[in-house]
Write an enzyme that holds these catalytic residues in place. Sequence first.
Site, PDB file in Angstrom:
ATOM      1  N   SER A 720       0.815  -1.204   0.000  1.00 29.54           N
ATOM      2  CA  SER A 720       0.000   0.000   0.000  1.00 29.54           C
ATOM      3  C   SER A 720       0.854   1.261   0.000  1.00 29.54           C
ATOM      4  O   SER A 720       0.558   2.234  -0.675  1.00 29.54           O
ATOM      5  CB  SER A 720      -0.949   0.013   1.203  1.00 29.54           C
ATOM      6  N   SER A 845      -2.637  -8.277  -5.855  1.00 32.81           N
ATOM      7  CA  SER A 845      -2.347  -7.164  -4.956  1.00 32.81           C
ATOM      8  C   SER A 845      -3.548  -6.220  -4.866  1.00 32.81           C
ATOM      9  O   SER A 845      -3.833  -5.678  -3.805  1.00 32.81           O
ATOM     10  CB  SER A 845      -1.107  -6.411  -5.418  1.00 32.81           C
ATOM     11  N   ASN A 848      -5.951  -7.984  -2.455  1.00 34.56           N
ATOM     12  CA  ASN A 848      -5.533  -8.242  -1.084  1.00 34.56           C
ATOM     13  C   ASN A 848      -4.560  -7.289  -0.404  1.00 34.56           C
ATOM     14  O   ASN A 848      -4.433  -7.330   0.808  1.00 34.56           O
ATOM     15  CB  ASN A 848      -4.898  -9.639  -1.015  1.00 34.56           C
ATOM     16  N   TYR A 849      -3.854  -6.522  -1.148  1.00 32.93           N
ATOM     17  CA  TYR A 849      -2.802  -5.723  -0.524  1.00 32.93           C
ATOM     18  C   TYR A 849      -2.895  -4.218  -0.637  1.00 32.93           C
ATOM     19  O   TYR A 849      -2.233  -3.513   0.105  1.00 32.93           O
ATOM     20  CB  TYR A 849      -1.448  -6.151  -1.082  1.00 32.93           C
ATOM     21  N   LEU A 850      -3.611  -3.749  -1.611  1.00 29.83           N
ATOM     22  CA  LEU A 850      -3.632  -2.303  -1.793  1.00 29.83           C
ATOM     23  C   LEU A 850      -4.849  -1.687  -1.123  1.00 29.83           C
ATOM     24  O   LEU A 850      -5.989  -2.020  -1.455  1.00 29.83           O
ATOM     25  CB  LEU A 850      -3.632  -1.987  -3.292  1.00 29.83           C
TER      26      LEU A 850
END
Length: 890
Positions: A720, A845, A848-850
């Site tokens: 992020s 991403s 799940n990640y950003l």
Amino acid sequence: MMAAEDSDKLNVSDDFDDEDGPVVFKRTNTTSKKNQLLSEVKKSTSSLDGQTQRKTPDMSSSNGQNSGVQKSKISPATKTLPIDISTASTSPVSSFNVKSPVANPKASLSGDKSKPLSGSKVLNDVKEEKPSVKQLPKENSKDSDDEEDDKPLSARLKMNSNHNSKAAPIVKKPVEDSDDDDDLPLSARLSRNSGTSGSGYDHSDQKKPLLKVHKSHQEGSSTSVKQEKLVTGSVKRPLDKTSSLNSSVKKPKLSDPASSAKIKQVFVKHESKVDDDDDHIPISQRLAKSSASGNKSSSMKKIEKGVKVNKSGSALFKKQVKKMKKSGSKSEYSKSTKLLPSAGDGQKKWTTLVHNGVIFPPPYKPHGRKMLYKGKPVDLTPEQEEVATMFAVMQDTDYMQKEKFKSNFWSDWRKLLGKNHVIQNLEDCDFTPIYDWFQVEKEKKKQMSTEEKKALKEEKAKQEEKYMWAIVDGVKEKVGNFRVEPPGLFRGRGEHPKMGKLKRRIHPDDITINIGKDAPIPECSIPGEKWKEIRHDNTVTWLAFWSDPINPKLFKYVFLAASSSLKGQSDKEKYEKARMLKNYIGNIRAAYTKDFTSKDITRKQIAVATYLIDKLALRAGNEKDDDEADTVGCCTLKVENVTAEAPNKLQFSFLGKDSIKYENTVEVELPVYNAILKFQKGKRPGDDLFDMLDTSKLNAHLKELMPGLTAKVFRTFNASFTLDDMLTKDTKDGDVAEKIGTYQAANKQVAIICNHQRSVSKSHTAQMSKLTEKIAELQGVLKELKTDLGRVKKGKAPLKSPERKRNLTPDALEKKISQTNAKIEKMRRDMKTKEDLKTVALGTSKINYLDPRITVAWCKRHEVPIEKIFNKSLLAKFAWAMDVDPDFKF
DNA sequence: CCCTTGACTTGGATTAATCTTC
DNA sequence: GAAGATTAATCCAAGTCAAGGG
């Protein structure tokens, strides 16, 4: 240009790379090599040829035709007017603007609702509560950034990969390097190894320069100034304070009220800020004023949502709702908007839960096709045939080349056949008749008319309708996986010891249902059978589970869909935790840097492991059993997975999650380099690099540094942060397409850091050459146009079919020339992008990640319709982030 | 502590739907 | 208008991490 046209694909790609600068160039190259490797690994024995030889059925296909009517209705909206879609459609998406219940952590904070209110009630309450707590000193936006500390190390990585050095070409993931140097941990940073640093490249491409802004960096251009402000802004973060706090806290488990409260406070802080301004209008709305003008989207959408829900609710469902309401919740599920049932009270995840259980796959229908054994047809019972068919259907997959797969299959199938069956070995089996039958069936399906397909689909939807929804605290929510997994052969990834084993059929008596106490028990759809157990556990979110037939120690759960408020809430908490890390990261880095040289070997290992997780975004690395594929994460790295290259580089090579290869060579601080050498000393290649460490020790340590901190938080933080940083730095004025390109570049960078790979599509090579050809063709056209232009200018007739071109004026020709040029340029760009991303998976991403708020805020600031970045599912999943302030900073 | 169980997130591949192109 | 390509949705395997029991 030319290169592209005359060269083969490789060359082409190189060219493209140049565009980005040396770095890219490198990367591409490496990438391609990597692919090769990957594919080799994956395929193991079989190479492509395997496929070709047999019928390579293209499973994909589909019905190419759609009825125009239906399609037309939808597509237009989607495409051009994103906005309309959201407003107009009845789909769940429409709710994205609505404030979802999920979103308010505050509710939980307040926590005291001792009594479980119904959802809507709670929501309302929540809403008012906004005020509260502002305990943390700092505003988030500012403090957060401390000078450089907060940058993710990984961002700054430098990878140098020398391809040459490796014999085998695989260089791999070059992640990007980071820029400049700076990435080092605070203190270290000061001393940092300057030597290597710069490396030859620091290209200025965007990739690297993460925060270094204040320092020299100038690539940034105008934006840099702005950024600097943001970054350096202030911040004196109470690190000290926090750290002391933490230390005092002993076990911060989330469940622990004290610690959780702490975390929540932090959250609140952020939240309050965000909430304060909601005046901004969602971008999509702004742009599309066409749709509703003016009003706040949220209200509108709310209404829509309500409508939709009502519409979709089945009678049965309504009934249930009614009943449920009686028991306590008065809210109208369709309308509730903001609330969160949240965790205010301890572990409780919900108060009322109503759903219809799960749906089973249809029973097996024998086809009667006889396979051959030693050339002769064999009679099989339906059970035997079913399993034979599972195997037959996989003839053209890579699993067929794996001995393990075949032997596991044989072992399980033989149990069904019996010792004395005619079939005595797999080698003499010929599944072709079954395979052929399957292909024919597939073809038939493909050939069905649009109407037939549609009818079939509707039929299925009708049957599934009741299972698709659950009512949680009065709110109708989508269920994620309500279909019980059908029987099949286990498809483990990598060299999984259990691949090929029969995954048996799941029956009702395998399934445990979890549902509200007052809700009706779902009826079991299979006559004569019943559920294994009924529970009423509101401390968990699953609706049902059964134990995994392949590994009985594991469970398969049925959860709510990602768009649900329960999932949204925890998603938000995940990102808030990662943001919190930003405030602690400086101290954490200082601490581990100090421990690089600790005499205490455990401390030293923890320090180095933490460093790797921080810098390379490695996964924690839990221990694995022998009956699982042999993969590793940070704590389970083996000596052989890391090779030291003097003077200070480490080359990593190991199989990570899903047996995806991680290959990276990176420069590290000298103390780290030396520590690695020391950890390797006297060990065999297969020994644990971090022999004093495991994930629980590591996480226990991390928790002392920040409440709730675990290894995975670093990945989220890293991803992020990198997105936010790159977007802030690299977004330039320009059209929407350019901005999207910037976003994609940032997204790609994150995917590389996280090592999110995908396999190269079978047709990739063909597609590339096709493009190359096409470009060449256009180039030919261009040449002709130029010639004609010259001739026309001189008053001569154009070459070739002059009669047709007779009317062409110089202006018209020039126009054509420029159009053609533009076309060629675009093609080249597309081609480069394609080559560039052929092994990179951007989706993971994003999902799940950003932190979606980064994306939403950026879209608002730059007037990019959010729909250009988030598809329907993502919009639904991130409903909680849609009303973020445009100034949101991760 | 250590080991196992349990619950939930993350992840690549498949499949289905939709969009592009010739 | 269908083949081909792209994108979205689904599937289900494979991780992470907390908590419980001995």
